[in-house]
Design a protein around this motif. Structure first.
Motif, PDB file in Angstrom:
ATOM      1  N   THR A 163       0.867  -1.182   0.000  1.00 48.84           N
ATOM      2  CA  THR A 163       0.000   0.000   0.000  1.00 48.84           C
ATOM      3  C   THR A 163       0.906   1.235   0.000  1.00 48.84           C
ATOM      4  O   THR A 163       2.123   1.128   0.117  1.00 48.84           O
ATOM      5  N   ALA A 164       0.312   2.403  -0.085  1.00 50.52           N
ATOM      6  CA  ALA A 164       1.107   3.636  -0.051  1.00 50.52           C
ATOM      7  C   ALA A 164       1.866   3.750   1.267  1.00 50.52           C
ATOM      8  O   ALA A 164       3.021   4.167   1.301  1.00 50.52           O
TER       9      ALA A 164
ATOM     10  N   TRP B   4       3.637  -6.160   4.129  1.00 52.25           N
ATOM     11  CA  TRP B   4       3.975  -6.646   5.453  1.00 52.25           C
ATOM     12  C   TRP B   4       3.372  -8.019   5.602  1.00 52.25           C
ATOM     13  O   TRP B   4       2.515  -8.413   4.814  1.00 52.25           O
ATOM     14  N   SER B   5       3.817  -8.784   6.560  1.00 52.21           N
ATOM     15  CA  SER B   5       3.316 -10.153   6.722  1.00 52.21           C
ATOM     16  C   SER B   5       2.363 -10.248   7.896  1.00 52.21           C
ATOM     17  O   SER B   5       2.634  -9.710   8.970  1.00 52.21           O
TER      18      SER B   5
ATOM     19  N   ARG C 207      -7.160 -10.806   4.745  1.00 52.95           N
ATOM     20  CA  ARG C 207      -7.257  -9.964   3.559  1.00 52.95           C
ATOM     21  C   ARG C 207      -7.658  -8.557   3.979  1.00 52.95           C
ATOM     22  O   ARG C 207      -8.266  -8.356   5.026  1.00 52.95           O
ATOM     23  N   GLU C 208      -7.292  -7.608   3.130  1.00 50.88           N
ATOM     24  CA  GLU C 208      -7.704  -6.227   3.343  1.00 50.88           C
ATOM     25  C   GLU C 208      -9.204  -6.142   3.079  1.00 50.88           C
ATOM     26  O   GLU C 208      -9.722  -6.788   2.162  1.00 50.88           O
TER      27      GLU C 208
ATOM     28  N   SER D 247      -2.995  -2.013  12.642  1.00 49.90           N
ATOM     29  CA  SER D 247      -2.714  -2.202  11.223  1.00 49.90           C
ATOM     30  C   SER D 247      -1.473  -1.412  10.837  1.00 49.90           C
ATOM     31  O   SER D 247      -1.438  -0.193  11.008  1.00 49.90           O
ATOM     32  N   PRO D 248      -0.453  -2.088  10.298  1.00 55.63           N
ATOM     33  CA  PRO D 248       0.772  -1.385   9.901  1.00 55.63           C
ATOM     34  C   PRO D 248       0.590  -0.419   8.741  1.00 55.63           C
ATOM     35  O   PRO D 248       1.393   0.491   8.575  1.00 55.63           O
TER      36      PRO D 248
END
Length: 129
Positions: free
Chosen positions: A48-49, A55-56, A68-69, A101-102
């Motif tokens: 993502t931006a 990331w895992s 999933r997103e 959320s990273p």
């Protein structure tokens, strides 16, 4: 009149076959535990931006396909907690399944990756991200 009692004796060849098949099963289970299970890895989230390299998901949340997103409007914040709109499940704010959320997006991990499954983990963006 003499009574005949039927006794069932298992032929020794059959016992040997069962013992052999049991050993084979134990071997394969042992091999799986030693070689395959330790190599299981969680799959990565898409870039993502905010996280251009992705990331895992942690293994505690994901078995390779569970996460999933999800769209921002797929999860609602209510007084009682986060509500997964698809299932109606409420995840209280103190629930250990909630993760930061990273990348600042919602990510939902459900049992077996099912769209109607029980929540395993919910990655939520920090307030003010």
């Amino acid at each position: 009149m003499k009574h005949l009692f039927l006794t069932t004796r298992v032929p020794s060849k059959f016992r040997e076959l069962v013992a052999f098949l049991s050993l084979v099963a134990v071997f394969f289970v042992g091999a799986w535990v030693l070689f395959i299970a330790p190599n299981a890895k969680a799959h990565p989230a898409l870039p993502t931006a905010a996280q251009p390299h992705g990331w895992s998901y942690p293994l505690s949340c994901c078995s390779g396909y569970d996460c999933r997103e999800v769209a921002y409007n797929a999860v609602a914040e209510r007084r009682e907690g986060y509500v997964i709109k698809r299932t109606g499940e409420v995840i209280t704010y103190t629930d250990s399944r909630i993760r930061n959320s990273p990348d600042g997006l919602f990510h939902w991990c459900s049992a077996a990756g099912a769209n109607d499954g029980r929540t395993v983990c919910l990655f939520v963006p920090p307030h003010g991200y």
